[in-house]
Enzyme design. Structure first.
Site, PDB file in Angstrom:
ATOM      1  N   THR A   1      -1.183   0.915  -0.732  1.00  0.00           N
ATOM      2  CA  THR A   1      -0.026   1.820  -0.671  1.00  0.00           C
ATOM      3  C   THR A   1      -0.163   2.829  -1.809  1.00  0.00           C
ATOM      4  O   THR A   1      -0.897   3.798  -1.689  1.00  0.00           O
ATOM      5  CB  THR A   1       1.306   1.041  -0.730  1.00  0.00           C
TER       6      THR A   1
ATOM      7  N   GLU B   1       1.379   1.244 -11.266  1.00  0.00           N
ATOM      8  CA  GLU B   1       1.771   2.631 -11.002  1.00  0.00           C
ATOM      9  C   GLU B   1       1.905   3.414 -12.306  1.00  0.00           C
ATOM     10  O   GLU B   1       2.681   3.059 -13.190  1.00  0.00           O
ATOM     11  CB  GLU B   1       3.081   2.654 -10.218  1.00  0.00           C
TER      12      GLU B   1
ATOM     13  N   THR C   1       4.910  -7.248  -5.380  1.00  0.00           N
ATOM     14  CA  THR C   1       4.684  -6.539  -4.127  1.00  0.00           C
ATOM     15  C   THR C   1       3.184  -6.450  -3.933  1.00  0.00           C
ATOM     16  O   THR C   1       2.579  -5.413  -4.083  1.00  0.00           O
ATOM     17  CB  THR C   1       5.333  -5.160  -4.064  1.00  0.00           C
TER      18      THR C   1
END
Length: 409
Positions: free
Chosen positions: A159, A282, A196
């Site tokens: 992702t 991230e 996640t």
């Protein structure tokens, strides 16, 4: 490369163990042209195990996979999409996950009860099932048993990840080469007790599903459950392991002389994937590795290490290359574990900054240069007992906020 227990296989992937093929393609769930649908297939029923997120809101694919594994403990395939989590999507989401399972089973010619389903991406939006079903129909033609198949699958599960995450080792069991490989995705919404993240392990060892389940839980506790990026735990986290048994060894038991070697190899694969997730957090610029020793127990050391690695203040200081050990000692003290407040030592890498809970003069310039590196070690000795643990995380940067402020757009 390697050690006496296992050998690292450079360039290996989830198709390296005997009996596995994989593939991926772009079906249109992502706005980019990157792959967003992937599959791993075993040519025989594989002993299987899985661990799942502890979040009370569990996505539809997890419920389908739990149900499948509960019917016999074997799998022939796992189908994965990225770009949409199929979470908090009600009865339609449940139906869509079951459609993914049944369509994959039909396309591959296997029982639907032997197909696991995984999804990752935005929460609360229905899957575009016309695109998913069309992609599933094309997947059998994309299956490969070489490294390209593994690479295509790895791309399909990403992702916000910037890089593919893969690890592969071999071990000797009964004098035969056994291979263990893994692929994972994860970059944000990462916290201990799963994150996640999606993880997939393939191996050709012969092992029963019950023992594989026990071992997978044990290994997860010292790998995937020891990473954090941002303190958030997702709805879709899942780690699935499949063992084809095609290496031809005598079935592993805990009493088998080579069980420890296999366990070490599996632990290495999962730890490497966990570290890759933390490093690719991230917006991250640095991997932080925190080791706690001298604790009252391993469990206490784990809790303290995870508290340090999860501290926004510690993560921000590392990003700014600020040798602010006060933030570390504060995290140690609030972890809710036994600590002798007069015996704590802290090192940044090899630089001693606190000894017996008292500040030690150190060269700020040397510390600054060390903290500018892409890997930062925080080492804490409580000088109380034999408990020890290592946790992994990343720095907290401006880019983390930018990425997550516009995640849906």
């Amino acid at each position: 490369m390697g050690n006496k227990r296992f050998t690292i296989i450079e360039g290996g992937g989830v198709t390296t163990p005997k009996g596995f093929k994989a593939g991926g393609l772009h079906c249109g769930l992502k706005k980019t042209d990157r792959h967003d649908l992937g599959v791993i297939v075993c040519e025989v029923p594989a002993a299987a195990a899985a661990v799942y997120t502890t979040n009370l809101f569990q996505a539809a694919p997890l419920l389908v996979t739990r149900e499948s594994l509960g019917k016999g403990g074997t799998l022939r395939a796992v189908i994965v999409n990225s770009g949409n989590a199929n979470a908090c999507t009600g009865e339609q989401g449940d139906a869509d996950a079951r459609t993914m399972q049944s369509n994959t089973a039909e396309a591959l010619g296997v029982s639907k009860d032997q197909v696991a389903v995984a999804s990752t991406g935005v929460i609360g939006e229905l899957l575009k099932m016309d695109r998913v079903t069309s992609g599933i129909d094309k997947l059998p033609g994309r299956l490969r048993e070489d490294i390209q198949g593994s690479d295509d699958f790895c791309q399909a599960i990403l992702t916000t990840d910037l890089v593919k995450k893969v690890s592969c080792v071999s071990v000797q069991v009964d004098g035969r080469q056994v291979t263990i490989a893994g692929a994972a995705k994860g970059s944000g919404m990462i916290h201990p007790n799963m994150a996640t993240m999606l993880g997939f392990v393939t191996t050709d060892v012969s092992i029963g599903s019950d023992l594989l389940q026990q071992l997978l839980r044990e290994v997860t506790n010292v790998s995937f459950n020891m990473i954090t990026v941002d303190g958030d735990t997702s709805t879709n986290d899942m780690l699935v392991a499949m063992a084809s048994g095609l290496a031809g060894n005598e079935e592993l038991t805990r009493d088998h002389p080579d069980f420890a070697a296999f366990a070490d190899g599996l632990r290495h694969v999962c730890a490497e994937l966990a570290k890759a997730i933390a490093r690719d957090g991230e917006g991250a610029t640095k991997l932080i590795e925190t080791t706690v020793i001298g604790a009252a127990s391993d469990e206490a050391a784990q809790a303290i290490a995870k508290t340090i690695i999860g501290s926004s203040l510690v993560k921000s200081a590392v990003y700014g290359a600020d040798a602010n050990w006060g933030r570390i000692i504060a995290a140690v003290g609030r972890a809710g574990q036994p600590v002798n407040v007069g015996t704590v030592d802290i090192r940044l890498g090899d630089i001693l900054v606190l000894e017996q809970s008292r500040p030690i003069p150190f060269d700020e310039e040397i510390a600054l240069e060390y903290l500018k590196g892409d890997t930062v070690g925080i080492n804490v000795n409580l000088n109380m007992g034999s408990g020890k643990a290592t946790a992994w995380g990343c720095d907290l940067t401006y880019d983390y906020v930018r990425i997550n402020a516009a995640y849906r757009t």
